[in-house]
Design a protein around this motif. Structure first.
Motif, short mmCIF file in Angstrom:
data_model
loop_
_atom_site.label_atom_id
_atom_site.label_comp_id
_atom_site.label_asym_id
_atom_site.label_seq_id
_atom_site.Cartn_x
_atom_site.Cartn_y
_atom_site.Cartn_z
N PHE A 149 1.60 -4.38 0.38
CA PHE A 149 2.55 -3.28 0.40
C PHE A 149 2.25 -2.28 -0.71
CE2 PHE A 149 6.31 -1.48 -1.67
CZ PHE A 149 6.72 -0.61 -0.66
N GLY A 150 1.97 -2.77 -1.92
CA GLY A 150 1.72 -1.89 -3.05
C GLY A 150 0.60 -0.91 -2.78
N LYS A 151 -0.49 -1.40 -2.24
CA LYS A 151 -1.65 -0.53 -1.97
C LYS A 151 -1.36 0.46 -0.84
CE LYS A 151 -5.25 -3.58 -3.76
NZ LYS A 151 -4.29 -4.34 -4.58
N ALA A 152 -0.71 -0.03 0.23
CA ALA A 152 -0.39 0.86 1.35
C ALA A 152 0.62 1.92 0.93
CB ALA A 152 0.17 0.04 2.51
N PHE A 153 1.62 1.52 0.17
CA PHE A 153 2.64 2.45 -0.30
C PHE A 153 2.02 3.50 -1.22
CE2 PHE A 153 5.65 3.52 -3.74
CZ PHE A 153 6.58 4.24 -2.99
N ALA A 154 1.16 3.05 -2.14
CA ALA A 154 0.53 3.96 -3.09
C ALA A 154 -0.28 5.04 -2.38
CB ALA A 154 -0.35 3.18 -4.06
N LYS A 155 -1.05 4.64 -1.38
CA LYS A 155 -1.88 5.60 -0.64
C LYS A 155 -1.03 6.60 0.13
CE LYS A 155 -5.77 6.06 2.54
NZ LYS A 155 -5.19 7.30 3.10
N THR A 156 -0.01 6.09 0.84
CA THR A 156 0.86 6.96 1.62
C THR A 156 1.59 7.94 0.73
OG1 THR A 156 1.17 5.23 3.29
CG2 THR A 156 2.77 7.02 3.25
N LEU A 157 2.11 7.45 -0.40
CA LEU A 157 2.87 8.30 -1.32
C LEU A 157 2.00 9.38 -1.94
CD1 LEU A 157 5.34 9.03 -3.01
CD2 LEU A 157 4.71 7.19 -4.59
N THR A 158 0.86 9.00 -2.48
CA THR A 158 0.00 9.97 -3.15
C THR A 158 -0.61 10.97 -2.16
OG1 THR A 158 -1.86 8.39 -3.08
CG2 THR A 158 -0.52 8.44 -5.07
#
Length: 219
Positions: free
Chosen positions: A198-207
């Protein structure tokens, strides 16, 4: 041939199901907002702050979001490296000390993330017949052929499962303008595989969303 074709189709569908279930966590932005006062050049040095009492989740989110920003050419740091464990944002003295420390470090913006809602929904998954491979024709025309075929099949009974949906809000504040809100976005995640995925997917989507809004000074 009719039944053989159905077995092939069922096998392909099952393989697709396994491929889909094996994919990483999906994060979707459900909405974004940007003020008209946003600077044209964007921000080059951003502090990431996850507003969570769960230390493990906070560390994962801040680390992954900071890393995603750095990949885009932006200098990014974590609030975990700036704020002491006993920091109290409601204490004015502590808050002023941290504000000075953040400015001294050269940060021009703060990106916050917080969990604003979690929904759970229970649904019923019906059972299905999944067939094991049986590479021969004529199995249906005799007792032993049919017996052997059905003996190699597996029935999966129905069951109840609970889907969990998480809604996170992310805000970008301008420190050069007394912490005014510049950008806000809400994301949705259904049944995350793990905190790490989740952390990696969320980080990419957010940035990606912040970059598309023209708020990253990548130099």
């Amino acid at each position: 041939m009719y039944f053989l074709k159905h077995r092939v189709v069922a096998g392909i569908a099952l393989a697709v199901l396994f491929l889909v279930s094996g994919c990483g966590t999906a994060v979707h932005m459900t909405g974004t907002w940007k003020t008209q006062q946003a600077p044209a050049q964007g921000y080059h040095k951003i502090l990431v702050a996850s507003l969570s009492s769960n230390l493990g989740a906070k560390q994962t989110i801040e680390t992954d979001v900071a890393a995603a920003l750095q990949k885009k050419g932006v200098e990014a740091g974590r609030s975990l490296d700036m704020f002491p464990p006993n920091f109290d944002p409601k204490n004015e003295v502590s808050r002023n000390e941290m504000a000075q420390k953040i400015r001294a470090a050269g940060y021009t913006a703060v990106l916050t993330t917080s969990l604003i809602n979690k929904e759970s929904e229970t649904r019923y998954v019906p059972g299905s017949m999944m067939y094991a491979p049986y590479p021969a024709y004529g199995w249906y025309g005799s007792f032993w052929g049919y017996y052997g075929y059905m003996y190699g099949s597996l029935y999966s009974p129905g069951y109840y499962t609970t889907d969990k949906t998480y809604f996170l809000e992310s805000n970008l504040y301008d420190l050069n303008k007394d912490g005014v809100l510049i950008w806000s976005g809400q994301s949705e995640t259904v049944n995350p595989n793990s905190l790490a995925s989740f952390g990696k997917a969320f980080a990419k989507t957010l940035t990606d969303a912040i970059q598309n809004a023209g708020l990253l000074d990548q130099r």
